[in-house]
Scaffold this motif. Structure first.
Motif, PDB file in Angstrom:
ATOM      1  N   GLY A  62      57.943   5.282 -27.014  1.00 44.28           N
ATOM      2  CA  GLY A  62      57.766   6.399 -26.106  1.00 44.28           C
ATOM      3  C   GLY A  62      57.338   5.900 -24.745  1.00 44.28           C
ATOM      4  O   GLY A  62      57.095   4.699 -24.549  1.00 44.28           O
ATOM      5  N   ILE A  63      57.248   6.808 -23.802  1.00 44.69           N
ATOM      6  CA  ILE A  63      56.843   6.471 -22.435  1.00 44.69           C
ATOM      7  C   ILE A  63      55.410   6.959 -22.234  1.00 44.69           C
ATOM      8  O   ILE A  63      55.148   8.162 -22.262  1.00 44.69           O
ATOM      9  CB  ILE A  63      57.780   7.117 -21.406  1.00 44.69           C
ATOM     10  N   VAL A  64      54.487   6.027 -22.057  1.00 45.31           N
ATOM     11  CA  VAL A  64      53.088   6.380 -21.829  1.00 45.31           C
ATOM     12  C   VAL A  64      52.933   6.952 -20.427  1.00 45.31           C
ATOM     13  O   VAL A  64      53.358   6.332 -19.445  1.00 45.31           O
ATOM     14  CB  VAL A  64      52.181   5.149 -22.014  1.00 45.31           C
ATOM     15  N   THR A  65      52.333   8.120 -20.322  1.00 44.02           N
ATOM     16  CA  THR A  65      52.232   8.809 -19.039  1.00 44.02           C
ATOM     17  C   THR A  65      50.807   8.895 -18.493  1.00 44.02           C
ATOM     18  O   THR A  65      50.596   8.895 -17.283  1.00 44.02           O
ATOM     19  CB  THR A  65      52.803  10.225 -19.150  1.00 44.02           C
ATOM     20  N   ARG A  66      49.817   8.997 -19.396  1.00 40.27           N
ATOM     21  CA  ARG A  66      48.406   9.013 -18.986  1.00 40.27           C
ATOM     22  C   ARG A  66      47.598   8.167 -19.966  1.00 40.27           C
ATOM     23  O   ARG A  66      47.967   8.036 -21.129  1.00 40.27           O
ATOM     24  CB  ARG A  66      47.830  10.430 -18.953  1.00 40.27           C
ATOM     25  N   VAL A  67      46.492   7.637 -19.448  1.00 45.49           N
ATOM     26  CA  VAL A  67      45.665   6.754 -20.270  1.00 45.49           C
ATOM     27  C   VAL A  67      44.199   7.028 -19.978  1.00 45.49           C
ATOM     28  O   VAL A  67      43.827   7.334 -18.834  1.00 45.49           O
ATOM     29  CB  VAL A  67      45.964   5.269 -19.955  1.00 45.49           C
ATOM     30  N   VAL A  68      43.367   6.919 -21.014  1.00 45.55           N
ATOM     31  CA  VAL A  68      41.913   6.941 -20.850  1.00 45.55           C
ATOM     32  C   VAL A  68      41.404   5.541 -21.184  1.00 45.55           C
ATOM     33  O   VAL A  68      41.617   5.040 -22.293  1.00 45.55           O
ATOM     34  CB  VAL A  68      41.236   7.980 -21.758  1.00 45.55           C
ATOM     35  N   ILE A  69      40.763   4.891 -20.202  1.00 45.72           N
ATOM     36  CA  ILE A  69      40.295   3.516 -20.334  1.00 45.72           C
ATOM     37  C   ILE A  69      38.774   3.488 -20.275  1.00 45.72           C
ATOM     38  O   ILE A  69      38.157   4.166 -19.440  1.00 45.72           O
ATOM     39  CB  ILE A  69      40.843   2.639 -19.181  1.00 45.72           C
ATOM     40  N   LYS A  70      38.164   2.696 -21.147  1.00 44.18           N
ATOM     41  CA  LYS A  70      36.713   2.538 -21.058  1.00 44.18           C
ATOM     42  C   LYS A  70      36.383   1.546 -19.949  1.00 44.18           C
ATOM     43  O   LYS A  70      37.134   0.600 -19.671  1.00 44.18           O
ATOM     44  CB  LYS A  70      36.118   2.090 -22.378  1.00 44.18           C
ATOM     45  N   LEU A  71      35.241   1.760 -19.303  1.00 44.66           N
ATOM     46  CA  LEU A  71      34.830   0.967 -18.150  1.00 44.66           C
ATOM     47  C   LEU A  71      33.569   0.175 -18.457  1.00 44.66           C
ATOM     48  O   LEU A  71      32.885   0.422 -19.451  1.00 44.66           O
ATOM     49  CB  LEU A  71      34.591   1.881 -16.945  1.00 44.66           C
ATOM     50  N   GLU A  72      33.272  -0.760 -17.564  1.00 44.53           N
ATOM     51  CA  GLU A  72      32.069  -1.574 -17.660  1.00 44.53           C
ATOM     52  C   GLU A  72      31.301  -1.468 -16.344  1.00 44.53           C
ATOM     53  O   GLU A  72      31.888  -1.168 -15.301  1.00 44.53           O
ATOM     54  CB  GLU A  72      32.423  -3.040 -17.931  1.00 44.53           C
ATOM     55  N   PRO A  73      29.995  -1.705 -16.361  1.00 41.03           N
ATOM     56  CA  PRO A  73      29.251  -1.743 -15.090  1.00 41.03           C
ATOM     57  C   PRO A  73      29.723  -2.930 -14.246  1.00 41.03           C
ATOM     58  O   PRO A  73      30.008  -4.009 -14.781  1.00 41.03           O
ATOM     59  CB  PRO A  73      27.793  -1.934 -15.530  1.00 41.03           C
ATOM     60  N   LEU A  74      29.827  -2.715 -12.965  1.00 41.43           N
ATOM     61  CA  LEU A  74      30.193  -3.808 -12.068  1.00 41.43           C
ATOM     62  C   LEU A  74      29.051  -4.827 -12.025  1.00 41.43           C
ATOM     63  O   LEU A  74      27.890  -4.455 -11.814  1.00 41.43           O
ATOM     64  CB  LEU A  74      30.451  -3.272 -10.659  1.00 41.43           C
ATOM     65  N   PRO A  75      29.309  -6.120 -12.267  1.00 41.47           N
ATOM     66  CA  PRO A  75      28.226  -7.116 -12.228  1.00 41.47           C
ATOM     67  C   PRO A  75      27.526  -7.123 -10.876  1.00 41.47           C
ATOM     68  O   PRO A  75      28.147  -6.914  -9.828  1.00 41.47           O
ATOM     69  CB  PRO A  75      28.968  -8.436 -12.480  1.00 41.47           C
ATOM     70  N   GLN A  76      26.222  -7.367 -10.886  1.00 42.95           N
ATOM     71  CA  GLN A  76      25.463  -7.416  -9.635  1.00 42.95           C
ATOM     72  C   GLN A  76      25.884  -8.596  -8.782  1.00 42.95           C
ATOM     73  O   GLN A  76      25.790  -8.553  -7.555  1.00 42.95           O
ATOM     74  CB  GLN A  76      23.967  -7.474  -9.945  1.00 42.95           C
ATOM     75  N   SER A  77      26.322  -9.660  -9.400  1.00 44.72           N
ATOM     76  CA  SER A  77      26.790 -10.833  -8.658  1.00 44.72           C
ATOM     77  C   SER A  77      27.761 -11.615  -9.529  1.00 44.72           C
ATOM     78  O   SER A  77      27.783 -11.456 -10.760  1.00 44.72           O
ATOM     79  CB  SER A  77      25.616 -11.732  -8.262  1.00 44.72           C
ATOM     80  N   THR A  78      28.580 -12.426  -8.899  1.00 40.65           N
ATOM     81  CA  THR A  78      29.509 -13.291  -9.624  1.00 40.65           C
ATOM     82  C   THR A  78      29.394 -14.703  -9.065  1.00 40.65           C
ATOM     83  O   THR A  78      28.969 -14.907  -7.926  1.00 40.65           O
ATOM     84  CB  THR A  78      30.967 -12.808  -9.476  1.00 40.65           C
ATOM     85  N   ALA A  79      29.760 -15.678  -9.885  1.00 46.60           N
ATOM     86  CA  ALA A  79      29.713 -17.083  -9.463  1.00 46.60           C
ATOM     87  C   ALA A  79      30.872 -17.830 -10.090  1.00 46.60           C
ATOM     88  O   ALA A  79      31.324 -17.490 -11.194  1.00 46.60           O
ATOM     89  CB  ALA A  79      28.395 -17.730  -9.881  1.00 46.60           C
ATOM     90  N   THR A  80      31.376 -18.817  -9.393  1.00 46.77           N
ATOM     91  CA  THR A  80      32.464 -19.648  -9.890  1.00 46.77           C
ATOM     92  C   THR A  80      31.952 -21.071 -10.082  1.00 46.77           C
ATOM     93  O   THR A  80      31.360 -21.655  -9.169  1.00 46.77           O
ATOM     94  CB  THR A  80      33.651 -19.664  -8.910  1.00 46.77           C
ATOM     95  N   ALA A  81      32.155 -21.615 -11.269  1.00 49.27           N
ATOM     96  CA  ALA A  81      31.713 -22.981 -11.574  1.00 49.27           C
ATOM     97  C   ALA A  81      32.929 -23.874 -11.762  1.00 49.27           C
ATOM     98  O   ALA A  81      33.930 -23.461 -12.356  1.00 49.27           O
ATOM     99  CB  ALA A  81      30.855 -22.998 -12.837  1.00 49.27           C
ATOM    100  N   MET A  82      32.846 -25.097 -11.246  1.00 40.31           N
ATOM    101  CA  MET A  82      33.930 -26.066 -11.392  1.00 40.31           C
ATOM    102  C   MET A  82      33.405 -27.272 -12.163  1.00 40.31           C
ATOM    103  O   MET A  82      32.302 -27.771 -11.892  1.00 40.31           O
ATOM    104  CB  MET A  82      34.451 -26.504 -10.024  1.00 40.31           C
ATOM    105  N   LEU A  83      34.191 -27.734 -13.123  1.00 43.73           N
ATOM    106  CA  LEU A  83      33.775 -28.838 -13.980  1.00 43.73           C
ATOM    107  C   LEU A  83      34.866 -29.894 -14.005  1.00 43.73           C
ATOM    108  O   LEU A  83      36.016 -29.605 -14.361  1.00 43.73           O
ATOM    109  CB  LEU A  83      33.510 -28.318 -15.403  1.00 43.73           C
ATOM    110  N   GLY A  84      34.532 -31.110 -13.597  1.00 39.85           N
ATOM    111  CA  GLY A  84      35.492 -32.203 -13.610  1.00 39.85           C
ATOM    112  C   GLY A  84      35.419 -32.963 -14.920  1.00 39.85           C
ATOM    113  O   GLY A  84      34.327 -33.351 -15.361  1.00 39.85           O
TER     114      GLY A  84
END
Length: 247
Positions: A210-232
């Motif tokens: 079938g063709i999906v026309t509407r969706v209900v998605i659960k949400l999460e709280p937006l994180p207060q901060s984000t960080a990116t770590a690099m590992l060699g």
């Protein structure tokens, strides 16, 4: 054929029925290409008859009735970023371009859910939610292109999948138009203990049920901060071991 196209123009409006050769070529396939492991694609692909751009569930119901009457296949089309060939036209068909159905119906902070039409692009939805301190837990590489209906059809897994799971785990309920032309709606609940879970049938179904026309998605709280770590790491083997430790 001209009579068929004229009937489409009459029913859905000339501005929402595309028939130019370059438009038909653009909508005849998704991001799957011969160099991605499907060399036979060029032999099986066909140009669609037309692209129809519905604006509501009711229009899709009418489009399914039209296709049934004329015995023409329908191919639902989201952002076209899929790599599985789900949007590939292998018969003369009508492509259903869902991107016109891109409305955010309701954001419910109390239940931490959002109700949207399935043609909305993920980036647009994510930005709308971020302004309200909320997070959509699905962020594939195709974030700017993919639609919510498309990633449901392919059961997409994004970079946040390790924390929030694949997109199917985030879908609580949906509305879809079946091949009979009947519109169905499943109840958006986080847990159920009785009866079959009809919502799950459409996750990863590539538009075949079938063709999906509407969706209900659960949400999460937006994180207060984000960080990116690099590992060699010194080798592929060491990287593989590090991933296993992280999991």
């Amino acid at each position: 054929m001209d009579t068929l196209i004229a009937a489409l123009h009459e029913q859905f409006g000339s501005e929402h029925v595309l028939t130019q050769p370059e438009q038909l070529r653009a909508f005849s396939r998704d991001a799957l290409r011969p160099h991605r492991g499907f060399a036979e694609m060029l032999q099986v692909a066909q140009q669609p008859l037309a692209i129809v751009q519905p604006r509501s569930t009711e229009e899709i119901v009418r489009l399914v009735a039209f296709a049934r009457k004329h015995r023409i296949p329908l191919v639902p089309y989201g952002g076209g970023s899929g790599l599985m060939g789900g949007a590939l036209s292998i018969r003369s068909s009508l492509v259903v371009d869902m991107k016109g159905m891109d409305r955010i119906v309701e954001v419910d902070r109390q239940s931490m859910t959002v109700r949207v039409q399935s043609g909305i692009r993920l980036r647009a939805l994510g930005e709308h939610l971020a302004e309200r301190g909320l997070l959509l837990g699905h962020d594939p590489w195709s974030l700017s292109i993919a639609t919510i209906g498309g990633v449901i059809g392919t059961h997409g897994l994004g970079y946040l999948g390790g924390r929030y799971g694949a997109v199917g785990a985030q879908v609580l309920g949906l509305e879809a138009v079946l091949g009979t032309g009947e519109a169905i709606r499943t109840t958006p609940v986080r847990k159920r203990s009785t009866g079959p879970d009809l919502t799950r049938l459409f996750i990863g179904a590539e538009g075949t049920l079938g063709i999906v026309t509407r969706v209900v998605i659960k949400l999460e709280p937006l994180p207060q901060s984000t960080a990116t770590a690099m590992l060699g790491l010194p080798s592929v083997a060491a990287a593989f071991e590090a991933i296993n430790l992280a999991l």
